[in-house]
Design a protein around this motif. Structure first.
Motif, PDB file in Angstrom:
ATOM      1  N   ILE A 121       0.836  -1.175  -0.073  1.00  0.00           N
ATOM      2  CA  ILE A 121       0.026   0.029  -0.046  1.00  0.00           C
ATOM      3  C   ILE A 121       0.829   1.433   0.131  1.00  0.00           C
ATOM      4  O   ILE A 121       0.625   2.294  -0.914  1.00  0.00           O
ATOM      5  CB  ILE A 121      -1.005   0.058   1.093  1.00  0.00           C
ATOM      6  N   GLN A 122       1.851   1.574   0.811  1.00  0.00           N
ATOM      7  CA  GLN A 122       2.807   2.552   1.016  1.00  0.00           C
ATOM      8  C   GLN A 122       3.650   2.607  -0.159  1.00  0.00           C
ATOM      9  O   GLN A 122       3.815   3.839  -0.617  1.00  0.00           O
ATOM     10  CB  GLN A 122       3.533   2.298   2.221  1.00  0.00           C
ATOM     11  N   TRP A 123       4.042   1.620  -0.808  1.00  0.00           N
ATOM     12  CA  TRP A 123       5.246   1.862  -1.958  1.00  0.00           C
ATOM     13  C   TRP A 123       4.015   2.353  -3.109  1.00  0.00           C
ATOM     14  O   TRP A 123       4.294   3.091  -4.059  1.00  0.00           O
ATOM     15  CB  TRP A 123       5.870   0.554  -2.168  1.00  0.00           C
ATOM     16  N   GLY A 124       3.106   1.528  -3.336  1.00  0.00           N
ATOM     17  CA  GLY A 124       1.953   2.069  -4.319  1.00  0.00           C
ATOM     18  C   GLY A 124       1.858   3.355  -4.216  1.00  0.00           C
ATOM     19  O   GLY A 124       1.483   4.275  -4.973  1.00  0.00           O
ATOM     20  N   GLY A 125       1.243   3.945  -2.964  1.00  0.00           N
ATOM     21  CA  GLY A 125       1.207   5.278  -2.807  1.00  0.00           C
ATOM     22  C   GLY A 125       2.388   6.261  -3.235  1.00  0.00           C
ATOM     23  O   GLY A 125       2.194   7.436  -3.708  1.00  0.00           O
ATOM     24  N   TRP A 126       3.681   5.851  -2.795  1.00  0.00           N
ATOM     25  CA  TRP A 126       4.812   6.535  -2.977  1.00  0.00           C
ATOM     26  C   TRP A 126       4.871   6.649  -4.683  1.00  0.00           C
ATOM     27  O   TRP A 126       5.214   7.710  -5.053  1.00  0.00           O
ATOM     28  CB  TRP A 126       5.827   5.706  -2.660  1.00  0.00           C
ATOM     29  N   ALA A 127       4.487   5.543  -5.355  1.00  0.00           N
ATOM     30  CA  ALA A 127       4.861   5.534  -6.704  1.00  0.00           C
ATOM     31  C   ALA A 127       4.109   6.507  -7.508  1.00  0.00           C
ATOM     32  O   ALA A 127       4.394   7.454  -8.369  1.00  0.00           O
ATOM     33  CB  ALA A 127       4.801   4.195  -7.355  1.00  0.00           C
ATOM     34  N   VAL A 128       2.880   6.700  -6.997  1.00  0.00           N
ATOM     35  CA  VAL A 128       1.778   7.756  -7.671  1.00  0.00           C
ATOM     36  C   VAL A 128       2.047   9.010  -7.238  1.00  0.00           C
ATOM     37  O   VAL A 128       2.009   9.808  -8.010  1.00  0.00           O
ATOM     38  CB  VAL A 128       0.485   7.116  -7.269  1.00  0.00           C
ATOM     39  N   SER A 129       2.282   9.371  -6.115  1.00  0.00           N
ATOM     40  CA  SER A 129       2.462  10.560  -5.319  1.00  0.00           C
ATOM     41  C   SER A 129       3.805  11.363  -5.933  1.00  0.00           C
ATOM     42  O   SER A 129       4.074  12.246  -6.073  1.00  0.00           O
ATOM     43  CB  SER A 129       2.555  10.323  -3.770  1.00  0.00           C
ATOM     44  N   ALA A 130       4.799  10.397  -6.023  1.00  0.00           N
ATOM     45  CA  ALA A 130       6.086  10.704  -6.780  1.00  0.00           C
ATOM     46  C   ALA A 130       6.084  11.210  -8.247  1.00  0.00           C
ATOM     47  O   ALA A 130       6.402  12.262  -8.452  1.00  0.00           O
ATOM     48  CB  ALA A 130       7.380   9.738  -6.675  1.00  0.00           C
ATOM     49  N   LEU A 131       5.077  10.504  -8.589  1.00  0.00           N
ATOM     50  CA  LEU A 131       4.978  10.682 -10.169  1.00  0.00           C
ATOM     51  C   LEU A 131       4.091  12.292 -10.270  1.00  0.00           C
ATOM     52  O   LEU A 131       4.293  12.887 -11.034  1.00  0.00           O
ATOM     53  CB  LEU A 131       4.213   9.573 -10.959  1.00  0.00           C
ATOM     54  N   LEU A 132       3.260  12.332  -9.369  1.00  0.00           N
ATOM     55  CA  LEU A 132       2.318  13.507  -9.607  1.00  0.00           C
ATOM     56  C   LEU A 132       3.069  14.683  -8.579  1.00  0.00           C
ATOM     57  O   LEU A 132       2.480  15.773  -8.554  1.00  0.00           O
ATOM     58  CB  LEU A 132       0.879  13.314  -8.863  1.00  0.00           C
ATOM     59  N   LYS A 133       4.100  14.387  -7.794  1.00  0.00           N
ATOM     60  CA  LYS A 133       4.580  15.113  -6.934  1.00  0.00           C
ATOM     61  C   LYS A 133       3.788  15.838  -5.956  1.00  0.00           C
ATOM     62  O   LYS A 133       3.467  17.227  -5.822  1.00  0.00           O
ATOM     63  CB  LYS A 133       5.381  16.540  -7.673  1.00  0.00           C
ATOM     64  N   THR A 134       3.027  14.982  -5.229  1.00  0.00           N
ATOM     65  CA  THR A 134       1.999  15.625  -4.361  1.00  0.00           C
ATOM     66  C   THR A 134       1.922  14.978  -2.984  1.00  0.00           C
ATOM     67  O   THR A 134       2.373  13.420  -3.073  1.00  0.00           O
ATOM     68  CB  THR A 134       0.371  15.466  -4.987  1.00  0.00           C
ATOM     69  N   GLU A 135       1.731  15.368  -1.836  1.00  0.00           N
ATOM     70  CA  GLU A 135       1.621  14.882  -0.716  1.00  0.00           C
ATOM     71  C   GLU A 135       0.123  14.494  -0.230  1.00  0.00           C
ATOM     72  O   GLU A 135      -0.233  14.153   1.033  1.00  0.00           O
ATOM     73  CB  GLU A 135       2.358  15.662   0.354  1.00  0.00           C
ATOM     74  N   LYS A 136      -0.867  14.647  -1.038  1.00  0.00           N
ATOM     75  CA  LYS A 136      -2.233  14.662  -0.665  1.00  0.00           C
ATOM     76  C   LYS A 136      -2.835  13.371  -0.373  1.00  0.00           C
ATOM     77  O   LYS A 136      -3.772  13.216   0.122  1.00  0.00           O
ATOM     78  CB  LYS A 136      -3.130  15.307  -1.383  1.00  0.00           C
ATOM     79  N   PHE A 137      -2.014  12.085  -0.686  1.00  0.00           N
ATOM     80  CA  PHE A 137      -2.516  10.847  -0.552  1.00  0.00           C
ATOM     81  C   PHE A 137      -1.787  10.099   0.747  1.00  0.00           C
ATOM     82  O   PHE A 137      -2.031   9.034   1.160  1.00  0.00           O
ATOM     83  CB  PHE A 137      -2.026  10.022  -1.874  1.00  0.00           C
ATOM     84  N   TYR A 138      -1.013  10.885   1.118  1.00  0.00           N
ATOM     85  CA  TYR A 138       0.054  10.253   2.347  1.00  0.00           C
ATOM     86  C   TYR A 138      -0.837   9.814   3.510  1.00  0.00           C
ATOM     87  O   TYR A 138      -0.788   8.794   4.011  1.00  0.00           O
ATOM     88  CB  TYR A 138       0.937  11.264   2.583  1.00  0.00           C
ATOM     89  N   ASP A 139      -1.513  10.893   3.988  1.00  0.00           N
ATOM     90  CA  ASP A 139      -2.267  10.602   5.418  1.00  0.00           C
ATOM     91  C   ASP A 139      -3.432   9.620   5.196  1.00  0.00           C
ATOM     92  O   ASP A 139      -3.959   9.076   5.886  1.00  0.00           O
ATOM     93  CB  ASP A 139      -2.677  11.958   6.034  1.00  0.00           C
ATOM     94  N   MET A 140      -4.026   9.823   3.997  1.00  0.00           N
ATOM     95  CA  MET A 140      -5.064   9.110   3.476  1.00  0.00           C
ATOM     96  C   MET A 140      -4.798   7.674   3.333  1.00  0.00           C
ATOM     97  O   MET A 140      -5.436   6.594   3.950  1.00  0.00           O
ATOM     98  CB  MET A 140      -5.693   9.511   2.071  1.00  0.00           C
ATOM     99  N   LEU A 141      -3.792   7.380   2.976  1.00  0.00           N
ATOM    100  CA  LEU A 141      -3.112   5.801   2.780  1.00  0.00           C
ATOM    101  C   LEU A 141      -2.737   5.084   4.117  1.00  0.00           C
ATOM    102  O   LEU A 141      -2.806   4.226   4.268  1.00  0.00           O
ATOM    103  CB  LEU A 141      -2.231   5.604   1.599  1.00  0.00           C
ATOM    104  N   GLY A 142      -2.103   6.277   4.592  1.00  0.00           N
ATOM    105  CA  GLY A 142      -1.513   5.872   6.269  1.00  0.00           C
ATOM    106  C   GLY A 142      -2.489   5.314   6.997  1.00  0.00           C
ATOM    107  O   GLY A 142      -2.684   4.258   7.841  1.00  0.00           O
ATOM    108  N   THR A 143      -3.538   6.181   7.566  1.00  0.00           N
ATOM    109  CA  THR A 143      -4.519   5.884   8.381  1.00  0.00           C
ATOM    110  C   THR A 143      -5.583   4.791   7.558  1.00  0.00           C
ATOM    111  O   THR A 143      -6.258   4.017   8.396  1.00  0.00           O
ATOM    112  CB  THR A 143      -5.426   7.133   8.450  1.00  0.00           C
TER     113      THR A 143
END
Length: 327
Positions: A78-100
């Protein structure tokens, strides 16, 4: 000469950045490595080979049987998938959503994957989900309303550094959830009757959840008022402590461990490392130190903030009956 100076300064900056990053994460990384070594007994090659080839491990790797290793893999995925998408889009908006959200997926999944259902397992899982929905909802709304999270201003543009943040979130999720994962994986769930740990754990959890939610809402409302721009909050629970939200978070996970301990036995009780891990993380790594540094840079030179620090506790939101800056 100018180019050489610029290159040297650039290398020095990145060297300092890397050292600061490793300093920030060295404690949880070390803790997770020690925990993994103790949990899997992989200190010897023979033990590692035996562990990796055992039928139980193979079943978990194939997900034909969900166990502790399976949920670790799900967490990391889950976390690495979130990182891949977030790094591509250069956004932090999925970090807390996927963490919790990972807390909900792992706790609910581990409950539903086991045939043995017990009221203690259901309630402990409900505690986790209620906390995750509350905190996750708050953090997601906050980042979307404010438009950014200052924690990631630099990291989101650097894929490897951003990956470290996401990987550490995987460590945080799994280490924190250990008591509930072990409880849900147990064959019984403990005594059927209500015992002292159920009552004490639930009470501590409730106080923690209310404290954290109240502190978060008070600070968010304060920041959303344009009249308070550039000011620090010193009202409500924040008039007694500088980080009452972190105190509430610590209580939440102590409450969950104590409640879950009614269905744990033997080595499973080593999951007391979970609330200690949360306390260590918030007090010495990613919580208080970072916030104290930011506050000192913004208001540290003002007499008003110096007086505020003197008259408040660090964590516990009660009147200061003693002279202490660490309570």
């Amino acid at each position: 000469l100018q180019a050489a100076t610029s290159t040297g300064a650039h290398m020095l900056y990145h060297s300092r950045t890397q050292r600061a990053l490793m300093k920030t994460f060295r404690v949880p990384m070390a803790s997770s490595m020690v925990t993994a070594g103790l949990a899997f007994n992989l200190l010897k090659p023979a033990a590692a080979a035996s562990f990796a080839s055992s039928p139980a491990v193979i079943d978990q790797l194939r997900f034909t049987e969900m166990g502790m290793l399976s949920w670790l893999i799900v967490d990391v995925a889950i976390q690495w998938g979130g990182w891949a998408v977030s790094a591509l889009l250069k956004t932090e908006k999925f970090y807390d959503m996927l963490g919790t959200g990972s807390f909900i997926v792992l706790s609910l999944g581990s409950l539903l994957a086991i045939k043995s259902v017990h009221a203690r397992k259901v309630v402990a899982t409900a505690f986790v989900c209620a906390w995750a929905v509350r905190l996750g909802g708050f953090l997601v709304v906050r980042v979307w309303k404010t438009g950014q999270d200052s924690r990631f201003d630099e990291a989101k543009g650097q894929p490897f550094k951003f990956w470290i943040y996401w990987t550490m979130q995987a460590v945080w999720v799994y280490a924190t959830l250990l008591p509930v994962l072990l409880l849900n994986a147990s064959s019984t769930g403990g005594p059927a009757a209500l015992i002292w740990s159920d009552i004490v754990g639930a009470a501590i959890y409730a106080v923690g959840l209310i404290t954290e939610a109240t502190a978060d809402q008070q600070k968010f409302s304060f920041k959303m008022d344009p009249a308070n721009k550039g000011k620090f909050i010193n009202s409500g629970l924040w008039s007694y402590a500088r980080y009452p939200n972190y105190f509430g978070e610590m209580l939440v996970w102590w409450g969950i461990f104590i409640f879950s301990s009614g269905g744990l036995q033997g080595a499973q009780l080593a999951s007391v490392a979970s609330p200690f891990f949360v306390m260590m993380l918030l007090r010495f790594v990613s919580g208080v130190p970072l916030q104290e540094k930011q506050a000192a840079a913004r208001w540290g030179s003002t007499q008003e903030y110096q007086d505020y620090v003197t008259r408040t506790n660090l964590l516990i939101p009660v009147p200061q009956f003693w002279s202490s800056k660490t309570s």
